[in-house]
Design an enzyme around this catalytic site. Structure first.
Site, PDB file in Angstrom:
ATOM      1  N   CYS A  52     -38.554  16.471   9.622  1.00  9.21           N
ATOM      2  CA  CYS A  52     -37.663  15.377   9.226  1.00  9.21           C
ATOM      3  C   CYS A  52     -36.242  15.626   9.728  1.00  9.21           C
ATOM      4  CB  CYS A  52     -37.659  15.248   7.701  1.00  9.21           C
ATOM      5  SG  CYS A  52     -36.356  14.165   7.093  1.00  9.21           S
ATOM      6  N   CYS A  55     -33.580  16.215   6.773  1.00  5.50           N
ATOM      7  CA  CYS A  55     -33.600  17.351   5.849  1.00  5.50           C
ATOM      8  C   CYS A  55     -32.516  18.372   6.223  1.00  5.50           C
ATOM      9  CB  CYS A  55     -34.980  18.020   5.864  1.00  5.50           C
ATOM     10  SG  CYS A  55     -36.184  17.246   4.756  1.00  5.50           S
ATOM     11  N   ASP A  78     -27.500   8.293  15.607  1.00  4.29           N
ATOM     12  CA  ASP A  78     -27.746   8.607  17.010  1.00  4.29           C
ATOM     13  C   ASP A  78     -28.183   7.370  17.798  1.00  4.29           C
ATOM     14  OD1 ASP A  78     -27.202  11.321  16.420  1.00  4.29           O
ATOM     15  OD2 ASP A  78     -29.264  11.608  15.732  1.00  4.29           O
ATOM     16  N   HIS A 121     -36.460  15.896   0.234  1.00  2.54           N
ATOM     17  CA  HIS A 121     -37.151  14.958   1.121  1.00  2.54           C
ATOM     18  C   HIS A 121     -37.826  13.785   0.390  1.00  2.54           C
ATOM     19  CE1 HIS A 121     -39.052  13.684   4.832  1.00  2.54           C
ATOM     20  NE2 HIS A 121     -40.249  13.734   4.281  1.00  2.54           N
ATOM     21  N   ASN A 186     -32.557   0.460   3.459  1.00  2.00           N
ATOM     22  CA  ASN A 186     -33.902  -0.078   3.610  1.00  2.00           C
ATOM     23  C   ASN A 186     -34.852   0.933   3.013  1.00  2.00           C
ATOM     24  OD1 ASN A 186     -33.177  -2.377   5.120  1.00  2.00           O
ATOM     25  ND2 ASN A 186     -33.087  -1.160   6.989  1.00  2.00           N
ATOM     26  N   SER A 194     -38.033   3.880   8.609  1.00  2.00           N
ATOM     27  CA  SER A 194     -38.884   4.709   9.451  1.00  2.00           C
ATOM     28  C   SER A 194     -38.889   6.170   9.014  1.00  2.00           C
ATOM     29  CB  SER A 194     -38.465   4.583  10.916  1.00  2.00           C
ATOM     30  OG  SER A 194     -37.106   4.858  11.073  1.00  2.00           O
ATOM     31  N   HIS A 197     -37.270  10.140   3.842  1.00  2.00           N
ATOM     32  CA  HIS A 197     -36.178  10.911   3.260  1.00  2.00           C
ATOM     33  C   HIS A 197     -35.130   9.929   2.728  1.00  2.00           C
ATOM     34  CE1 HIS A 197     -33.955  14.878   3.134  1.00  2.00           C
ATOM     35  NE2 HIS A 197     -33.077  13.991   2.675  1.00  2.00           N
ATOM     36  N   HIS A 199     -32.274   7.784   2.201  1.00  2.00           N
ATOM     37  CA  HIS A 199     -31.039   7.605   2.972  1.00  2.00           C
ATOM     38  C   HIS A 199     -30.662   6.143   3.047  1.00  2.00           C
ATOM     39  CE1 HIS A 199     -34.019   6.488   6.004  1.00  2.00           C
ATOM     40  NE2 HIS A 199     -33.050   5.978   6.739  1.00  2.00           N
ATOM     41  N   GLN A 201     -27.615   3.345   5.127  1.00  2.41           N
ATOM     42  CA  GLN A 201     -26.853   3.204   6.353  1.00  2.41           C
ATOM     43  C   GLN A 201     -25.534   2.507   6.052  1.00  2.41           C
ATOM     44  OE1 GLN A 201     -28.885   2.143  10.016  1.00  2.41           O
ATOM     45  NE2 GLN A 201     -30.815   1.949   8.918  1.00  2.41           N
ATOM     46  N   GLU A 215     -20.351 -15.953   1.992  1.00  3.17           N
ATOM     47  CA  GLU A 215     -20.013 -15.746   0.578  1.00  3.17           C
ATOM     48  C   GLU A 215     -18.506 -15.854   0.357  1.00  3.17           C
ATOM     49  OE1 GLU A 215     -21.583 -12.188  -1.082  1.00  3.17           O
ATOM     50  OE2 GLU A 215     -23.674 -12.850  -0.974  1.00  3.17           O
ATOM     51  N   HIS A 315     -21.794  -6.059  -1.110  1.00  2.00           N
ATOM     52  CA  HIS A 315     -20.812  -7.014  -0.580  1.00  2.00           C
ATOM     53  C   HIS A 315     -19.485  -6.784  -1.303  1.00  2.00           C
ATOM     54  CE1 HIS A 315     -24.041 -10.006   0.995  1.00  2.00           C
ATOM     55  NE2 HIS A 315     -23.709  -9.108   1.896  1.00  2.00           N
ATOM     56  N   HIS A 334     -26.687  -6.562  -3.822  1.00  2.00           N
ATOM     57  CA  HIS A 334     -27.931  -7.332  -3.775  1.00  2.00           C
ATOM     58  C   HIS A 334     -29.113  -6.397  -3.565  1.00  2.00           C
ATOM     59  CE1 HIS A 334     -26.027 -11.289  -3.337  1.00  2.00           C
ATOM     60  NE2 HIS A 334     -25.228 -10.786  -2.418  1.00  2.00           N
ATOM     61  N   PHE A 348     -44.249 -13.661   1.435  1.00  2.00           N
ATOM     62  CA  PHE A 348     -43.809 -13.835   2.814  1.00  2.00           C
ATOM     63  C   PHE A 348     -42.808 -14.970   2.899  1.00  2.00           C
ATOM     64  CE2 PHE A 348     -47.632 -11.442   3.363  1.00  2.00           C
ATOM     65  CZ  PHE A 348     -47.364 -10.639   4.452  1.00  2.00           C
ATOM     66  N   VAL A 350     -41.952 -16.981   5.422  1.00  2.00           N
ATOM     67  CA  VAL A 350     -42.384 -17.263   6.794  1.00  2.00           C
ATOM     68  C   VAL A 350     -42.269 -18.748   7.110  1.00  2.00           C
ATOM     69  CG1 VAL A 350     -43.779 -15.204   7.192  1.00  2.00           C
ATOM     70  CG2 VAL A 350     -44.745 -17.128   5.883  1.00  2.00           C
ATOM     71  N   TYR A 352     -42.660 -22.204   6.284  1.00  2.00           N
ATOM     72  CA  TYR A 352     -41.780 -23.174   5.632  1.00  2.00           C
ATOM     73  C   TYR A 352     -40.414 -22.563   5.365  1.00  2.00           C
ATOM     74  CZ  TYR A 352     -40.139 -26.994   2.763  1.00  2.00           C
ATOM     75  OH  TYR A 352     -39.397 -28.045   2.281  1.00  2.00           O
ATOM     76  N   GLU A 353     -40.432 -21.312   4.922  1.00  2.00           N
ATOM     77  CA  GLU A 353     -39.187 -20.647   4.559  1.00  2.00           C
ATOM     78  C   GLU A 353     -38.267 -20.452   5.770  1.00  2.00           C
ATOM     79  OE1 GLU A 353     -42.237 -19.965   3.679  1.00  2.00           O
ATOM     80  OE2 GLU A 353     -42.349 -19.509   1.543  1.00  2.00           O
TER      81      GLU A 353
HETATM   82  O1  LIG Z   1     -31.942   1.738  11.637  1.00  2.00           O
HETATM   83  P1  LIG Z   1     -33.383   1.905  11.308  1.00  2.00           P
HETATM   84  O2  LIG Z   1     -33.638   2.404   9.923  1.00  2.00           O
HETATM   85  O3  LIG Z   1     -34.140   2.706  12.350  1.00  2.00           O
HETATM   86  O4  LIG Z   1     -33.985   0.423  11.410  1.00  2.00           O
HETATM   87  C1  LIG Z   1     -34.160  -0.458  10.358  1.00  2.00           C
HETATM   88  O5  LIG Z   1     -32.935  -0.960   9.860  1.00  2.00           O
HETATM   89  C2  LIG Z   1     -32.141  -1.727  10.763  1.00  2.00           C
HETATM   90  C3  LIG Z   1     -30.965  -2.270  10.012  1.00  2.00           C
HETATM   91  O6  LIG Z   1     -31.330  -3.116   8.958  1.00  2.00           O
HETATM   92  C4  LIG Z   1     -32.942  -2.852  11.422  1.00  2.00           C
HETATM   93  O7  LIG Z   1     -32.173  -3.422  12.454  1.00  2.00           O
HETATM   94  C5  LIG Z   1     -34.258  -2.355  11.993  1.00  2.00           C
HETATM   95  O8  LIG Z   1     -35.010  -3.448  12.448  1.00  2.00           O
HETATM   96  C6  LIG Z   1     -35.014  -1.586  10.901  1.00  2.00           C
HETATM   97  O9  LIG Z   1     -36.229  -1.093  11.419  1.00  2.00           O
HETATM   98  O1  LIG Z   2     -49.602 -21.520   2.151  1.00  2.00           O
HETATM   99  P1  LIG Z   2     -50.164 -20.189   2.524  1.00  2.00           P
HETATM  100  O2  LIG Z   2     -50.659 -20.132   3.948  1.00  2.00           O
HETATM  101  O3  LIG Z   2     -51.183 -19.673   1.550  1.00  2.00           O
HETATM  102  O4  LIG Z   2     -48.927 -19.193   2.418  1.00  2.00           O
HETATM  103  C1  LIG Z   2     -48.070 -18.803   3.452  1.00  2.00           C
HETATM  104  O5  LIG Z   2     -47.230 -19.860   3.901  1.00  2.00           O
HETATM  105  C2  LIG Z   2     -46.301 -20.382   2.956  1.00  2.00           C
HETATM  106  C3  LIG Z   2     -45.407 -21.375   3.655  1.00  2.00           C
HETATM  107  O6  LIG Z   2     -44.666 -20.814   4.707  1.00  2.00           O
HETATM  108  C4  LIG Z   2     -45.460 -19.271   2.295  1.00  2.00           C
HETATM  109  O7  LIG Z   2     -44.733 -19.816   1.223  1.00  2.00           O
HETATM  110  C5  LIG Z   2     -46.343 -18.138   1.781  1.00  2.00           C
HETATM  111  O8  LIG Z   2     -45.507 -17.084   1.334  1.00  2.00           O
HETATM  112  C6  LIG Z   2     -47.246 -17.647   2.924  1.00  2.00           C
HETATM  113  O9  LIG Z   2     -48.068 -16.620   2.477  1.00  2.00           O
END
Ligand SMILES: O=P(O)(O)O[C@H]1O[C@H](CO)[C@@H](O)[C@H](O)[C@H]1O
Ligand SMILES: O=P(O)(O)O[C@H]1O[C@H](CO)[C@@H](O)[C@H](O)[C@H]1O
Lengths: 384, 384
Positions: A52, A55, A78, A121, A186, A194, A197, A199, A201, A215, A315, A334, A348, A350, A352-353
């Site tokens: 790691c 560490c 880095d 760790h 994260n 990734s 340990h 940490h 940022q 905001e 923030h 947050h 998710f 995804v 619609y969101e």
């Molecule tokens: O910097 P890391 O931990 O390698 O990377 C992670 O955090 C970053 C900052 O939120 C993101 O841009 C990367 O996509 C994520 O994998």
């Molecule tokens: O409606 P589904 O396919 O079950 O669900 C998926 O699509 C939706 C709309 O983007 C999202 O709200 C859900 O989080 C996602 O899992």
């Protein structure tokens, strides 16, 4: 009519802090789930891992050796997303041309730090006690203080801080005055982390990033519209009276699921009094902040008895800015965690969101109740 | 100075369509990756799966039996995020009170449809030819047309459409006039999709959702600022001249990686002429749109030789709205795919991105070049 009807009907809530809407569909939790199952994270990591790069005493990608640190340890990333030095950018397109209207870019420099939360760790914030979390808050405060514009009213406050300043060579004050410092963590592979340990940022940039800028606009507008009232002071007070969305609180902070939360178990920690940034806190407030962080992260892990993934971040006031920007800023944290129903089923954001509007299934009130009810000893410690 | 310096320095780009910034860090692709690896999706699915609720002749959760459909099939989602009927919401807090300022909500009703793209269980858009995709576009068009406000100028255009209207009983015109129709597809488990049978979704709501509302504001502002010019007409023309971000184009559409793309291989398909919505297209344009969708989805799968996950969706004119809203709307499709380096390594929009600003590693120009270069036969068909 009471607002309890919002438990049964789909509705939108207004995020006053961002000035945007989110869609709430409470009845939708009944939907069966045949989609992706997360791998619950491994919980049997060693105290020390020789492979790691975070560490103590280990060697990093750039060849430097980590010290034998005992609390926190900060170093420059880095693989920084922004660098201190680079060529300047001058747009090729003539000012006022159609091209310059459509294709707009600006150079960004800055500095990215990594902060180890502990030499151990496998210790996460949820495993740590409030007194063990306190040095992290002190290190954040120090780093923020060291990067403040000397002309900012916050610099004066920072100069009388009662915590020992950091004296690591590689986190010396940068050459340039940056505009904003984003402190974040994260946690968990589901959140792009990734290395397990513990940490976080810290990215400082010449630009004021989108989210704090959005905001700030809302905070400043509220102050103007309501004759100097502070949005988050009013909000924390009102939430604390209602209690429906409160998860934990102490004298200095309110922590709960915001009325306008997007993520199922999203939490915001808000200073009850108007505090512009980390340097505005005294010893008692820092202690109470560490208590809040400990209470929230422990409840998260207890909720589904797993290492709860999340992204969290602070923030606060920009490092340099107008008086209005600095006086409208209000310190808050947050937490954005993705899990929805169990250690393996996430929400998710995804289709619609992404294309239309953030959408949530359980109500913030239901989420707050569940988090409130799972305080106490960390589940992992109970099992031992 | 040429803009090629943007390949080497970190910078922000302005998303003119949303009015927001994104951070670009081209040098960051060199970072090693020890984080989450996606499971590449299974590619050996049967033509028909008796347990799939989307396959022809199978029974769904609510007991209805799917017809023996041959092209597309639309039904109302059994777990809709919004419903046609529900109790009305009247806020408990008095108008003008502090509470009403902090806690703002409104009821949302609507109708959610599922659209099967094909009777074949394993056929994705990437596997389908342009003529096979055309019926999907026709179905979208029909459903959009059926939901238009009869008073909208678009309703007149829709009334002379040259495609056969849908006549399925369960997708009859809803009782209410909705404000917006969001057409989208989540593909792959990484994008929250819970059934591999090729399908998309269509949600109509009484509200104009955040994203189309934000874009509409920008489109309308541009039209006002530049004496009637259309933002996306200017943009598609300029991109088509430059070619650096073009992936595919035909007479009616430009498809490429937007200058301001957030996701590594994000793509936008834009109508070159000012078209407000699906109903503005003639037969030739619908054919050329199906060609674009086929070219983009095939290239996606070819890029990492995998079933490329993405969320995609259409932005177009609201179902009802002011004249300015309808005339400022410009039909386009967004593809938001998460993969970054391979079939198993994705880009996470997490900590910094959620808290501060969207961030990308490879430049849009590099992404466009790679997508341009992987046209031709679908890799899966070459192997057979
Ligand atoms: O910097 P890391 O931990 O390698 O990377 C992670 O955090 C970053 C900052 O939120 C993101 O841009 C990367 O996509 C994520 O994998
Ligand atoms: O409606 P589904 O396919 O079950 O669900 C998926 O699509 C939706 C709309 O983007 C999202 O709200 C859900 O989080 C996602 O899992």
């Amino acid at each position: 009519m009471s607002d309890s009807i919002l438990n049964d009907i789909s509705h939108r809530r207004w995020n006053l802090l961002r000035g945007s809407w989110i869609l709430v569909s409470p009845h939708r939790t009944k939907r069966p789930w045949q989609g992706l199952q997360e791998k619950p994270s491994q919980t049997t990591l060693p105290d020390y891992d020789e492979k790691c790069y975070l560490c103590p005493s280990n060697t990093r990608a750039n060849g430097s050796k980590n010290p034998k640190f005992t609390e926190t340890f900060v170093f420059v990333n880095d693989y920084s997303a922004v660098k201190e030095e680079q060529q300047e950018y001058h747009p090729a397109d003539e000012e006022g041309s159609l091209e310059s209207r459509l294709f707009r870019a600006e150079g960004v420099t800055g500095k990215c730090y990594v902060i180890c939360f502990s030499p151990c760790h496998h210790l996460t914030l949820a495993d740590m006690s409030a007194p063990e979390i306190l040095p992290i808050i002190e290190t954040w405060t120090n780093l923020y203080a060291a990067n403040l514009d000397p002309k900012s009213p916050l610099a004066k406050v920072a100069s009388i801080l009662t915590i020992p300043p950091i004296s690591q060579a590689d986190i010396e004050k940068p050459n340039a005055q940056y505009r904003y410092m984003q402190i974040f963590e994260n946690k968990g592979t589901a959140m792009g982390c990734s290395n397990p340990h513990p940490h976080g940022q810290i990215w400082t940039t010449t630009s004021l990033p989108e989210e704090p800028a959005i905001e700030l606009q809302q905070l400043s507008k509220y102050r103007k519209d309501w004759k100097g009232s502070q949005l988050l002071v009013d909000y924390a007070k009102s939430e604390s009276n209602k209690q429906t969305r409160t998860v934990f609180e102490n004298e200095s902070f309110w922590a709960g699921v915001p009325y306008w939360a997007v993520w199922p178990f999203e939490v915001m920690i808000v200073s009850r009094q108007h505090k512009r940034s980390l340097v505005d806190f005294n010893d008692k407030e820092r202690k109470e902040l560490s208590e809040c962080i400990s209470e929230i992260t422990r409840r998260y892990d207890n909720l589904f008895e797993t290492q709860f993934p999340y992204s969290m971040g602070i923030h606060q006031a920009p490092l340099t800015g107008s008086e209005d920007e600095i006086e409208s800023s209000h310190f808050h944290i947050h937490f954005y965690p993705p899990l929805l129903r169990s250690a393996t089923v996430r929400k998710f954001q995804v289709g619609y969101e992404m294309l239309a509007e953030p959408q949530r299934d359980i109500t913030p009130e239901q989420a707050a109740e569940r988090l409130r009810d799972c305080g106490g000893t960390l589940y992992r410690k109970k099992l031992n």
